[in-house]
Design an enzyme around this catalytic site. Structure first.
Site, short mmCIF file in Angstrom:
data_model
loop_
_atom_site.label_atom_id
_atom_site.label_comp_id
_atom_site.label_asym_id
_atom_site.label_seq_id
_atom_site.Cartn_x
_atom_site.Cartn_y
_atom_site.Cartn_z
CE1 TYR A 1 1.22 12.94 30.22
CE2 TYR A 1 0.62 15.01 31.28
CZ TYR A 1 0.80 13.64 31.34
OH TYR A 1 0.55 12.97 32.51
CG ASP B 1 -3.42 4.88 29.59
OD1 ASP B 1 -3.53 4.44 30.75
OD2 ASP B 1 -4.18 5.73 29.10
CG ASP C 1 -6.93 6.16 24.16
OD1 ASP C 1 -7.76 5.38 23.64
OD2 ASP C 1 -6.24 5.84 25.15
NE ARG D 1 -7.16 8.59 29.10
CZ ARG D 1 -7.95 7.75 29.75
NH1 ARG D 1 -9.06 7.32 29.20
NH2 ARG D 1 -7.63 7.31 30.94
#
Length: 317
Positions: free
Chosen positions: A71, A43, A85, A184
């Site tokens: 991550y 994103d 998010d 998320r």
């Protein structure tokens, strides 16, 4: 004039505020070639490892995407959003009193997410339902049943203390996971398990397709020439696939370079094996093609990914 002789992978550290397609556009300009892709969308607000595949390496996308991702993220308790998010509209809030959630509470809960983990695909995603991407339904305000999937959390660690601020609590996590995992959604689910609405307030991808953030190159450094764009060769990306060099086997070399099917038992005998599913045929250090067991004819191997354009690059001598 386009340079069609570039083949390989460059791991880029994607900056915030840029789409993955923006990175591809800029890499095409840097490399002087149009055949450029990536191995997994990030994103715009998310930074981190974005492997860029060039030339015949674009054929590796399907293979590389199967490899684990890593991550670092921040989970914030006290608010959930429609996008799950920090960029979305607030959907639910709840004040989280200081001291109501301890580090021990978080560590106990995140332990339950390790291994196989069943999660619902977020509404703001590109997963298709009835031929349309889910985010289309979100933009149109249309309710739709979202699919769920089982992913795998291979490692999940809390990497900070619990932070209290303005009626919210946040903490950092480090995750190694399988393809298709939405961090998320993991953040929302961790919050739910702790009894509060939650969202992911920060995300950075630190590993993808076998590349770490330390190996990734700044896009600005590539654009201004500080770092020379030198793609990692395709052969180096296929170390986890059984390989055999056929440069001295003229008959097999002919069949492979012409994309013909081969009898599996002949290959098994040649290699002294009893079974195989996937194999990479090479000529020296040049990859020729990846073959897999034929789905309808298990006694045969058929082409899966062929690297025809490399033959001109390396020559046929």
């Amino acid at each position: 004039m386009a340079n069609n002789n570039i083949h390989g992978v460059i791991p880029v550290d994607k900056p915030a505020g840029m789409t993955s397609h923006d990175v591809i556009y800029k890499m095409r300009r840097v490399l002087g070639t149009k055949k450029v892709g990536h191995t997994g969308t990030l994103d715009p607000s998310v930074t981190g490892v974005l492997p860029i595949v060039i030339g015949d390496a674009t054929k590796l996308t399907e293979i590389l995407q199967l490899r684990d991702k890593r991550y670092v993220a921040t989970v914030t308790l006290g608010k959930t959003t429609d996008t799950e998010d920090a960029t979305g509209e607030t959907m639910e809030t709840a004040e989280v009193a200081a001291g109501s959630i301890t580090k021990e509470d978080v560590e106990r809960v995140i332990e339950t997410f390790k291994g196989d983990y069943h999660q619902m695909v977020p509404l703001y995603s590109s997963v298709r339902v009835n031929g349309r991407k889910l985010y289309w339904y979100a933009h149109e305000g249309i309710e739709v049943d979202r699919p769920s999937r089982t992913v795998q959390i291979k490692s999940l660690e809390m990497t900070s203390d619990v932070r209290n601020e303005d009626g919210t609590i946040s903490f950092d996590i480090d995750v190694i996971c399988s393809k298709g995992t939405y961090i998320r959604t993991l953040a929302v689910d961790i919050g739910a398990a702790l009894g509060y609405p939650a969202h992911m307030s920060y995300l950075r991808r630190t590993g993808s397709c076998g590349f770490s953030i330390e190996e990734s190159i700044s896009l600005d450094d590539l654009r201004d020439g500080t770092v020379k764009a030198e793609p990692i060769p395709i052969i180096d990306m296929l170390d986890d696939i059984l390989r055999t060099d056929i440069q001295n086997n003229e008959d097999l070399l002919f069949r492979i370079t012409h994309g013909q099917k081969v009898v599996k038992s002949d290959i098994l005998t040649m290699l002294g094996l009893t079974e195989l599913d996937t194999i990479l045929f090479t000529r020296g250090e040049m990859p020729l093609g990846i073959y897999k067991t034929h789905p309808e004819k298990p006694d045969q191997l058929k082409p899966f990914k062929m690297f025809n354009n490399l033959w001109g690059t390396y020559g046929n001598n």
